[in-house]
Design an enzyme around this catalytic site. Structure first.
Site, PDB file in Angstrom:
ATOM      1  CD  GLU A 288     -12.132  12.506   8.422  1.00  0.00           C
ATOM      2  OE1 GLU A 288     -11.524  11.494   8.756  1.00  0.00           O
ATOM      3  OE2 GLU A 288     -11.959  13.604   8.971  1.00  0.00           O
ATOM      4  CG  HIS A 309       6.779   6.216 -15.940  1.00  0.00           C
ATOM      5  ND1 HIS A 309       7.411   5.893 -17.125  1.00  0.00           N
ATOM      6  CD2 HIS A 309       6.902   7.566 -15.817  1.00  0.00           C
ATOM      7  CE1 HIS A 309       7.915   6.994 -17.668  1.00  0.00           C
ATOM      8  NE2 HIS A 309       7.621   8.022 -16.893  1.00  0.00           N
ATOM      9  CE  LYS A 423     -12.405   6.859  15.660  1.00  0.00           C
ATOM     10  NZ  LYS A 423     -12.676   8.222  16.055  1.00  0.00           N
TER      11      LYS A 423
END
Ligand code: PA5
Length: 446
Positions: A288, A309, A423
């Site tokens: 961010e 793995h 948003k």
């Protein structure tokens, strides 16, 4: 004084000491911007001196509030998302007994659960089912006080708590952490008379773990927030000067040198499952802060040896655009030796008598050598142990380095304009009042 240590010798096949030195002036200027508030986003530098400015009175208040919740509740739900969630989650997971939730009565009681960090209907349903016969409390955390995810979770859990306890009792078990004046949560807390703590205007969410945002849930989980702050204070002092003895300066310079050399992805690697959420917290901090203006190192994280793995193949042999930052934990909390087995059918007797951690350390060393040989530069951060003090150091170290690094990159490390786009679309799709034009426009695209 034991402190975390940064070692960059394993980046030298990709960038030279001169390449890093070459960035001294830029790093010095960036550190000056962080220390003196002369760069973009200077309104959000409240975290810089926060550890040394944290008062005993504030810590006493947080600890007393935590004690009351611990006394009255067997479960406390911390509601928040992003910077209002990840720091507390990271520290609590790191310090907790891995099986505490299956062993009532060991460290970890009361249980701290999290909500509002997703919009999962099943998650919320199952949480509420679990809480039905619990003496629970709520810490609701939102700096803006208007974030949708925690607001939904709080509406549900507040209603449940009031139903289970009655309005008056419920009010005593809710603590709100939010802005001093603004936002729906502040209004609600004032109206309902909740105990509150303030998130200062000048501390952004992802830099807020050392404020009540992180400290209260961590204290409720039973951990020593004074030691956490002490560790951060030590790191605040150690990261003041513009030189390579400052670990944050060195880390910021080195990762920018690697970025300039085409290493666009940084993988934070741990060899201790307790640090998984530290990786999540770190990803938010750097993602961010730096991912803007079409620039920025992409932060990824793996938990080794588990992920050797799964992701090991890619890291060893995929596109060479990555570097690693390994967190190595020097001392373990407990001892476990590998037993001898007479039959030795599994062929493990050659390591019998060794500590499990000795094997882990050889997995770590072997992997680092293989990755460096495979063209993946490695920055090594050694943490003395997973204890409050060292986690405080680690948090502050990464925060300071993030501020320096973001300014070196040429972005404002303290805003997050890109987060608003989803948003706006979500509100338009949900037909939120005030979004009529956006609703029309987005629906026309469907
Ligand atoms: O770092 C940030 O600013 C964000 O991640 C916020 O912490 C997150 O969006 C939650 O915001 P708020 O605390 O306002 O609910």
């Amino acid at each position: 004084m034991k402190t975390l240590h940064v070692d960059i010798k394993d980046v030298m096949a990709t960038v030279s000491a001169d390449d890093i030195k070459h960035l001294d002036a830029a790093a010095t200027e960036a550190l000056d911007k962080v220390a003196n508030g002369t760069g973009a986003g200077a309104d959000f530098l409240g975290w810089v001196n926060l550890p040394s400015e944290t008062t005993d009175a504030l810590l006493d208040d947080i600890i007393a509030t935590a004690e009351a919740l611990r006394r009255d509740c067997d479960t406390v739900v911390a509601i928040g998302i992003g910077g209002s969630y990840l720091g507390a989650k990271a520290v609590i997971e790191a310090l907790s007994d891995s099986f505490a939730s299956y062993r009532p009565g060991v460290a970890g009681d009361p249980k701290v659960l999290f909500a509002g960090q997703n919009i999962g209907e099943d998650y919320l349903y199952e949480l509420q089912e679990y809480l039905k016969d619990k003496r629970f409390g709520i810490i609701v955390i939102s700096k803006s006080g208007t974030t949708t995810e925690p607001a939904i979770a709080f509406r549900l859990l507040k209603e449940q708590l009031e139903h289970q306890l009655g309005l008056e009792e419920a009010r005593k078990r809710i603590v709100a952490i939010t802005d001093a004046q603004r936002g729906a949560l502040r209004r609600l807390a004032t109206e309902e008379g909740y105990k509150t703590f303030v998130i200062a205007d000048n501390v952004g969410g992802r830099f807020s773990v050392l404020t009540p945002v992180g400290l209260l849930p961590i204290a409720v989980a039973g951990f020593d927030i004074r030691a956490l702050i002490d560790g951060a204070v030590e790191m605040e002092k150690l990261t003041a000067a513009a030189d390579e003895a400052n670990p944050a300066f060195l880390y910021a310079e080195t990762r920018n040198a690697l970025y300039n050399a085409g290493k666009k992805i940084e993988i934070l690697v741990n060899y201790n499952p307790k640090l998984h959420y530290f990786g999540e917290w770190w990803k938010q901090l750097y993602g961010e802060s730096e991912g803007k203006d079409k620039k920025g190192i992409f932060p990824a994280a793996v938990d080794n040896s588990t992920d050797l793995h799964s992701m090991g193949q890619w890291i060893q042999d995929g596109e060479r655009t990555i570097f690693e930052t390994v967190i190595s934990v020097a001392e373990q909390r407990h001892e476990k030796l590998i037993p001898t087995d007479e039959a030795n059918l599994d062929g493990l007797n050659y390591i019998a008598g060794k500590h499990v951690d000795e094997v882990n350390k050889m997995a770590e060393l072997g992997t680092r050598i293989a990755h460096v040989d495979g063209g993946v530069p490695n920055i090594l951060i050694t943490l003395p142990a997973i204890e409050e003090k060292y986690l405080g150091q680690l948090i502050y170290f990464f925060e300071k380095a993030c501020g320096i690094s973001g300014y070196m990159l040429g972005v404002n490390p303290f805003n997050q304009p890109g987060v608003e786009d989803y948003k706006r679309n979500m509100f338009a799709l949900l037909e939120k009042p005030g979004y009529e034009k956006e609703t029309e426009a987005i629906k026309a695209r469907l």
